[in-house]
Design an enzyme around this catalytic site. Structure first.
Site, PDB file in Angstrom:
ATOM      1  N   LYS A 138      19.762 -20.998  -9.982  1.00  0.00           N
ATOM      2  CA  LYS A 138      20.152 -20.106 -10.848  1.00  0.00           C
ATOM      3  C   LYS A 138      20.629 -18.892 -10.547  1.00  0.00           C
ATOM      4  CE  LYS A 138      16.763 -17.668 -13.388  1.00  0.00           C
ATOM      5  NZ  LYS A 138      16.625 -16.576 -14.336  1.00  0.00           N
ATOM      6  N   LYS A 165       9.078 -18.278  -8.659  1.00  0.00           N
ATOM      7  CA  LYS A 165       8.662 -16.716  -8.144  1.00  0.00           C
ATOM      8  C   LYS A 165       7.697 -16.666  -7.222  1.00  0.00           C
ATOM      9  CE  LYS A 165      11.738 -14.684 -11.602  1.00  0.00           C
ATOM     10  NZ  LYS A 165      12.244 -13.969 -12.457  1.00  0.00           N
ATOM     11  N   LYS A 215      19.500 -11.783 -10.626  1.00  0.00           N
ATOM     12  CA  LYS A 215      19.906 -10.373 -10.518  1.00  0.00           C
ATOM     13  C   LYS A 215      19.063  -9.968  -9.095  1.00  0.00           C
ATOM     14  CE  LYS A 215      17.829  -8.788 -14.380  1.00  0.00           C
ATOM     15  NZ  LYS A 215      16.481  -9.326 -14.663  1.00  0.00           N
TER      16      LYS A 215
END
Ligand code: AQP
Length: 339
Positions: free
Chosen positions: A197, A114, A200
């Site tokens: 992966k 991230k 959202k």
């Protein structure tokens, strides 16, 4: 023994298929099994570790709560609340942060993913995300935490911190929470890259199936999903170096409940042009009732707010941990503390 189940999701966008198969679907089974005590949270404090807009966050918080209910979370049986309504999460996080080692936090793969290349510019909130997650779980002394594969490392840290706290204060307060990784869809991958992966908040909407997508959108995304030139696999061996093929078949299996061998017999050797419409049908028939129910719930946002407020009040009043009894002051500062 009664299991105390805790889990949560970030309101960073509408939920996607991976959130559903890797976590939410399993929450519903756990809620409906035996006398499990279930606590499900919309983890909005985690969501502010990234850039966000306030109205979008409020809306997404309601949408995530609506998705939980639409998928089968029964608010008469399970507690459903927003993390920010229970101050104990942040308080306990601080105590745990005094024990969390920088070395361990630096090895968290989610932080690396991230934060991207420029870790120097990443916020402390993102870095300490797993410590807040540990506090979320330990605050309720949860025994089991249903999550997807990707969260296993964070659960390990929560277990470590529980043990460190108990040793430091010479008590047996925190239970070691067990990760609960269940079912075929524990790691659903992006529709455009089988090595990433499904997420959202990934930039492209075409990488994921959202729980709010209608039938046409689902069919279009599956039709455009990346595959390769080979036919549909006929055995586990055929999955080698074919992450996209494996992902689509895994999604089919998780949604339909059919095991992979049945799918090898049914589709093995056919083209993806034949497989994809069948997958779209399975996805639509499974997800359509959830989407319809979610849309109905979202027509009355105040009702969702009421459910979340009630859940937050229950957590504030009844949580079984140190922070309610001020026991922590005695443990942390000792008997001499009078001010
Ligand atoms: N692709 C996935 N496959 C299986 N399980 C998944 N989960 C998430 N993606 C997949 C599980 O869903 C829960 C939601 O966790 P979260 O919202 O706290 O954050 P996340 O894991 O980072 O999920 P996203 O969708 O990737 O969110 P963003 O994009 O906001 O970071 C967890 O139990 C997770 O295992």
């Amino acid at each position: 023994m009664t299991k105390r189940i805790f889990s949560g999701m970030q309101p960073t966008n509408q939920l996607q298929l991976g959130n559903y198969l890797g976590a939410l679907k399993n929450w519903v089974s756990l809620q409906n099994e035996g006398d499990n005590e279930c606590i499900f949270c919309v983890v909005d404090l985690h969501a502010i570790t990234k850039t966000y807009d306030k109205e979008g966050l409020t809306q997404a918080t309601r949408e995530v709560a609506a998705a939980y209910i639409a998928a089968g979370i029964d608010t008469d049986k399970s507690t459903l609340f927003a993390q920010s309504s229970v101050p104990g999460h942040s308080q306990l996080m601080w105590l745990l942060a005094t024990m969390a080692q920088m070395g361990k936090l630096s090895r968290m793969t989610q932080f690396k993913d991230k934060a991207g290349k420029n870790t120097e510019k990443a916020g402390l909130g993102l870095y300490s995300y797993p410590v807040l997650m540990a506090a979320d779980i330990l605050l309720y002394n949860a025994t089991h935490v249903p999550v997807g594969e990707d969260q296993k490392q964070h659960l390990e840290l929560a277990r470590d911190l529980a043990a460190t706290f108990n040793t430091r204060y010479d008590i047996e307060h925190f239970i070691q929470p067990e990760p609960y990784i269940m079912g075929a869809g524990t790691r659903v991958m992006s529709l455009r890259d089988g090595t990433q992966k499904m997420s959202k908040s990934a930039e492209s909407d075409m990488t994921r199936i959202n729980l709010t997508d209608d039938a046409d959108t689902i069919a279009k995304k599956i039709k455009k999903a990346k595959t390769d030139a080979e036919p549909v696999p006929s055995s586990e061996g055929d999955f080698e170096n074919r992450p996209e093929a494996k992902n689509l078949m895994t999604i089919y299996s998780a949604l339909s409940g059919e095991d992979m061998n049945a799918l090898f017999s049914q589709f093995g050797g056919k083209t993806f042009g034949e497989f994809k419409p069948a997958l779209a049908d399975v996805a639509v028939s499974h997800l359509e009732p959830i989407t319809t129910r979610m849309n109905q719930l979202m027509e009355d946002p105040q009702e969702i707010d009421k459910i979340l407020i009630k859940g937050g009040e229950k957590c504030n009043a009844t949580r079984t941990t140190i922070l309610t009894k001020k026991q922590w002051i005695l443990w942390v500062f000792g008997k001499g503390k009078t001010c």
